[in-house]
Design a protein around this motif. Structure first.
Motif, PDB file in Angstrom:
ATOM      1  N   SER A  28       0.841  -1.193   0.000  1.00  0.00           N
ATOM      2  CA  SER A  28       0.000   0.000   0.000  1.00  0.00           C
ATOM      3  C   SER A  28       0.880   1.247   0.000  1.00  0.00           C
ATOM      4  CB  SER A  28      -0.883   0.005   1.253  1.00  0.00           C
ATOM      5  OG  SER A  28      -0.058   0.097   2.416  1.00  0.00           O
ATOM      6  N   HIS A  29       0.254   2.380  -0.260  1.00  0.00           N
ATOM      7  CA  HIS A  29       0.992   3.644  -0.252  1.00  0.00           C
ATOM      8  C   HIS A  29       1.676   3.927   1.097  1.00  0.00           C
ATOM      9  CE1 HIS A  29      -0.143   4.774  -4.259  1.00  0.00           C
ATOM     10  NE2 HIS A  29      -1.438   4.784  -3.975  1.00  0.00           N
ATOM     11  N   PRO A  30       0.992   3.759   2.243  1.00  0.00           N
ATOM     12  CA  PRO A  30       1.660   4.077   3.520  1.00  0.00           C
ATOM     13  C   PRO A  30       2.908   3.229   3.775  1.00  0.00           C
ATOM     14  CG  PRO A  30      -0.711   4.011   3.825  1.00  0.00           C
ATOM     15  CD  PRO A  30      -0.456   3.486   2.446  1.00  0.00           C
ATOM     16  N   ILE A  31       2.827   1.929   3.499  1.00  0.00           N
ATOM     17  CA  ILE A  31       3.995   1.063   3.728  1.00  0.00           C
ATOM     18  C   ILE A  31       5.113   1.426   2.764  1.00  0.00           C
ATOM     19  CG2 ILE A  31       4.849  -1.309   3.584  1.00  0.00           C
ATOM     20  CD1 ILE A  31       2.143  -2.251   4.624  1.00  0.00           C
ATOM     21  N   ALA A  32       4.761   1.645   1.497  1.00  0.00           N
ATOM     22  CA  ALA A  32       5.780   1.970   0.490  1.00  0.00           C
ATOM     23  C   ALA A  32       6.441   3.313   0.778  1.00  0.00           C
ATOM     24  CB  ALA A  32       5.154   1.973  -0.898  1.00  0.00           C
ATOM     25  N   ASP A  33       5.646   4.328   1.123  1.00  0.00           N
ATOM     26  CA  ASP A  33       6.215   5.652   1.400  1.00  0.00           C
ATOM     27  C   ASP A  33       7.205   5.597   2.559  1.00  0.00           C
ATOM     28  OD1 ASP A  33       4.835   6.921  -0.631  1.00  0.00           O
ATOM     29  OD2 ASP A  33       3.163   7.541   0.660  1.00  0.00           O
ATOM     30  N   ALA A  34       6.834   4.879   3.628  1.00  0.00           N
ATOM     31  CA  ALA A  34       7.716   4.771   4.790  1.00  0.00           C
ATOM     32  C   ALA A  34       8.984   4.003   4.436  1.00  0.00           C
ATOM     33  CB  ALA A  34       6.980   4.091   5.946  1.00  0.00           C
ATOM     34  N   SER A  57      11.317 -12.792  -9.287  1.00  0.00           N
ATOM     35  CA  SER A  57      10.786 -12.662 -10.648  1.00  0.00           C
ATOM     36  C   SER A  57       9.902 -11.423 -10.789  1.00  0.00           C
ATOM     37  CB  SER A  57       9.968 -13.908 -11.022  1.00  0.00           C
ATOM     38  OG  SER A  57       9.220 -13.678 -12.193  1.00  0.00           O
ATOM     39  N   PHE A  58      10.314 -10.510 -11.651  1.00  0.00           N
ATOM     40  CA  PHE A  58       9.522  -9.302 -11.907  1.00  0.00           C
ATOM     41  C   PHE A  58       8.156  -9.653 -12.489  1.00  0.00           C
ATOM     42  CE2 PHE A  58       8.215  -5.881 -14.821  1.00  0.00           C
ATOM     43  CZ  PHE A  58       8.224  -4.785 -13.967  1.00  0.00           C
ATOM     44  N   LEU A  59       8.115 -10.530 -13.482  1.00  0.00           N
ATOM     45  CA  LEU A  59       6.838 -10.846 -14.126  1.00  0.00           C
ATOM     46  C   LEU A  59       5.900 -11.597 -13.193  1.00  0.00           C
ATOM     47  CD1 LEU A  59       7.671 -11.657 -17.858  1.00  0.00           C
ATOM     48  CD2 LEU A  59       6.315  -9.762 -16.949  1.00  0.00           C
ATOM     49  N   TRP A  60       6.447 -12.421 -12.311  1.00  0.00           N
ATOM     50  CA  TRP A  60       5.536 -13.073 -11.356  1.00  0.00           C
ATOM     51  C   TRP A  60       4.951 -12.044 -10.408  1.00  0.00           C
ATOM     52  CZ3 TRP A  60       3.480 -14.310  -6.785  1.00  0.00           C
ATOM     53  CH2 TRP A  60       2.671 -15.441  -6.733  1.00  0.00           C
ATOM     54  N   MET A  61       5.761 -11.043 -10.011  1.00  0.00           N
ATOM     55  CA  MET A  61       5.243  -9.978  -9.155  1.00  0.00           C
ATOM     56  C   MET A  61       4.164  -9.190  -9.883  1.00  0.00           C
ATOM     57  SD  MET A  61       5.668  -8.560  -6.064  1.00  0.00           S
ATOM     58  CE  MET A  61       3.870  -8.655  -6.069  1.00  0.00           C
ATOM     59  N   MET A  62       4.367  -8.952 -11.192  1.00  0.00           N
ATOM     60  CA  MET A  62       3.358  -8.223 -11.968  1.00  0.00           C
ATOM     61  C   MET A  62       2.054  -9.008 -12.050  1.00  0.00           C
ATOM     62  SD  MET A  62       4.872  -5.453 -12.527  1.00  0.00           S
ATOM     63  CE  MET A  62       5.711  -5.836 -10.975  1.00  0.00           C
ATOM     64  N   TYR A  63       2.169 -10.310 -12.183  1.00  0.00           N
ATOM     65  CA  TYR A  63       0.982 -11.174 -12.180  1.00  0.00           C
ATOM     66  C   TYR A  63       0.273 -11.085 -10.836  1.00  0.00           C
ATOM     67  CZ  TYR A  63      -1.402 -15.582 -11.157  1.00  0.00           C
ATOM     68  OH  TYR A  63      -2.300 -16.529 -10.727  1.00  0.00           O
ATOM     69  N   ARG A  64       1.035 -11.200  -9.763  1.00  0.00           N
ATOM     70  CA  ARG A  64       0.439 -11.212  -8.421  1.00  0.00           C
ATOM     71  C   ARG A  64      -0.222  -9.880  -8.091  1.00  0.00           C
ATOM     72  NH1 ARG A  64      -2.043 -11.240  -4.636  1.00  0.00           N
ATOM     73  NH2 ARG A  64      -1.738 -12.219  -2.584  1.00  0.00           N
ATOM     74  N   ALA A  65       0.405  -8.773  -8.500  1.00  0.00           N
ATOM     75  CA  ALA A  65      -0.096  -7.445  -8.135  1.00  0.00           C
ATOM     76  C   ALA A  65      -0.911  -6.781  -9.239  1.00  0.00           C
ATOM     77  CB  ALA A  65       1.076  -6.536  -7.760  1.00  0.00           C
ATOM     78  N   GLY A  66      -1.055  -7.461 -10.382  1.00  0.00           N
ATOM     79  CA  GLY A  66      -1.796  -6.848 -11.490  1.00  0.00           C
ATOM     80  C   GLY A  66      -1.166  -5.555 -11.958  1.00  0.00           C
ATOM     81  N   TRP A  67       0.175  -5.558 -12.081  1.00  0.00           N
ATOM     82  CA  TRP A  67       0.937  -4.362 -12.489  1.00  0.00           C
ATOM     83  C   TRP A  67       0.749  -3.202 -11.505  1.00  0.00           C
ATOM     84  CZ3 TRP A  67       4.240  -5.282 -16.433  1.00  0.00           C
ATOM     85  CH2 TRP A  67       3.920  -6.301 -17.349  1.00  0.00           C
ATOM     86  N   LEU A  69      -2.146  -2.564 -10.002  1.00  0.00           N
ATOM     87  CA  LEU A  69      -3.517  -2.071 -10.138  1.00  0.00           C
ATOM     88  C   LEU A  69      -4.555  -3.023  -9.550  1.00  0.00           C
ATOM     89  CD1 LEU A  69      -3.199  -0.887 -13.854  1.00  0.00           C
ATOM     90  CD2 LEU A  69      -3.058   0.536 -11.794  1.00  0.00           C
ATOM     91  N   LYS A  70      -4.112  -4.119  -8.957  1.00  0.00           N
ATOM     92  CA  LYS A  70      -5.032  -5.163  -8.516  1.00  0.00           C
ATOM     93  C   LYS A  70      -5.876  -4.721  -7.326  1.00  0.00           C
ATOM     94  CE  LYS A  70      -5.115 -10.096  -7.467  1.00  0.00           C
ATOM     95  NZ  LYS A  70      -4.278 -11.324  -7.324  1.00  0.00           N
ATOM     96  N   ASP A  71      -5.233  -4.157  -6.308  1.00  0.00           N
ATOM     97  CA  ASP A  71      -5.963  -3.694  -5.130  1.00  0.00           C
ATOM     98  C   ASP A  71      -5.109  -2.677  -4.381  1.00  0.00           C
ATOM     99  OD1 ASP A  71      -4.324  -5.102  -3.027  1.00  0.00           O
ATOM    100  OD2 ASP A  71      -5.114  -6.874  -4.026  1.00  0.00           O
ATOM    101  N   ALA A  72      -5.729  -2.007  -3.414  1.00  0.00           N
ATOM    102  CA  ALA A  72      -5.054  -0.913  -2.705  1.00  0.00           C
ATOM    103  C   ALA A  72      -3.837  -1.394  -1.926  1.00  0.00           C
ATOM    104  CB  ALA A  72      -6.036  -0.224  -1.765  1.00  0.00           C
ATOM    105  N   GLY A  73      -3.829  -2.657  -1.526  1.00  0.00           N
ATOM    106  CA  GLY A  73      -2.710  -3.178  -0.775  1.00  0.00           C
ATOM    107  C   GLY A  73      -1.495  -3.500  -1.617  1.00  0.00           C
ATOM    108  N   GLN A  74      -1.635  -3.399  -2.955  1.00  0.00           N
ATOM    109  CA  GLN A  74      -0.524  -3.720  -3.853  1.00  0.00           C
ATOM    110  C   GLN A  74      -0.307  -2.647  -4.915  1.00  0.00           C
ATOM    111  OE1 GLN A  74      -0.144  -8.185  -4.720  1.00  0.00           O
ATOM    112  NE2 GLN A  74      -2.340  -7.961  -4.483  1.00  0.00           N
TER     113      GLN A  74
END
Length: 200
Positions: A28-34, A57-67, A69-74
């Motif tokens: 999420s934004h708060p965890i990433a910003d900190a 793996s970058f592409l596996w991370m993109m799959y998991r997080a939907g680039w 855009l998947k959800d607010a936590g990612q």
């Protein structure tokens, strides 16, 4: 040149140099910003008591997080450069995320209790998130491993969300060659104390 047909079913592939290896996480934004500000994870908002999964793996991370855009936590994709000694420690203190066939339950519970790290192999993904025949490693850090990760292993944290979404835009426009050119150049990584081929 390594092709899809010649990639071993289980192989660690990553961006790395003599000192560090790169893994990815989405937050999420708060965890990433900190994390960006401190150049390590800050608790709170990061939860030290939870198992945290790192992925080379970058592409596996993109799959998991939907680039991103998947959800607010990612929403935010972070590239974390950690010391290779820490990465090797994690592998050498790991067990598979599930019991292998024929392993007695009591033996499995004992192994889990003694291992602060979990290893899981999931199908690698292509630019469209389709599963490939070979797999990528996911590493779950818990207990002592999380504390070592946050307090000792991290050398740098970089926000790569914009780059991830730029690659997605090329994929959406069917500019696949251009998208591939922008992917991180991941190479096979040979761990000193871990045989990827034997792990389920």
């Amino acid at each position: 040149m390594t092709t899809e047909k010649t990639v071993p079913k289980r192989q660690i592939r990553a961006v790395y140099d003599d000192a560090t290896i790169r893994v990815y996480q989405a937050y999420s934004h708060p965890i990433a910003d900190a994390a960006i500000a401190a150049q390590t994870f800050v608790s709170p908002p990061f939860k030290m008591a939870r198992m945290t999964w790192i992925k080379p793996s970058f592409l596996w991370m993109m799959y998991r997080a939907g680039w991103g855009l998947k959800d607010a936590g990612q929403h935010r994709i972070l590239a974390i450069d950690i010391g290779r000694d820490g990465f090797e420690w994690a592998l050498s203190h790991s067990c598979a995320s599930h019991a292998s066939e024929g392993t007695p339950h009591a033996e499995w519970e004992k192994l889990k209790a003694a291992s602060p790290v979990r290893i899981q192999w999931d199908p690698e993904r292509d630019l469209h998130h389709n599963p490939l025949e070979h797999r990528s490693i996911q590493i779950g850090l818990g207990g002592e491993a999380v504390h070592r990760y946050v307090n000792e292993w991290i050398h740098a944290i970089t926000d790569v969300t914009a780059e991830a979404q730029a690659i997605k835009a090329l994929v959406d426009a069917d500019h696949l060659d251009a998208a591939r050119e922008r992917l991180p150049q991941e190479r096979p990584y040979h761990a000193a104390s871990y045989d990827a081929g034997t792990m389920e």
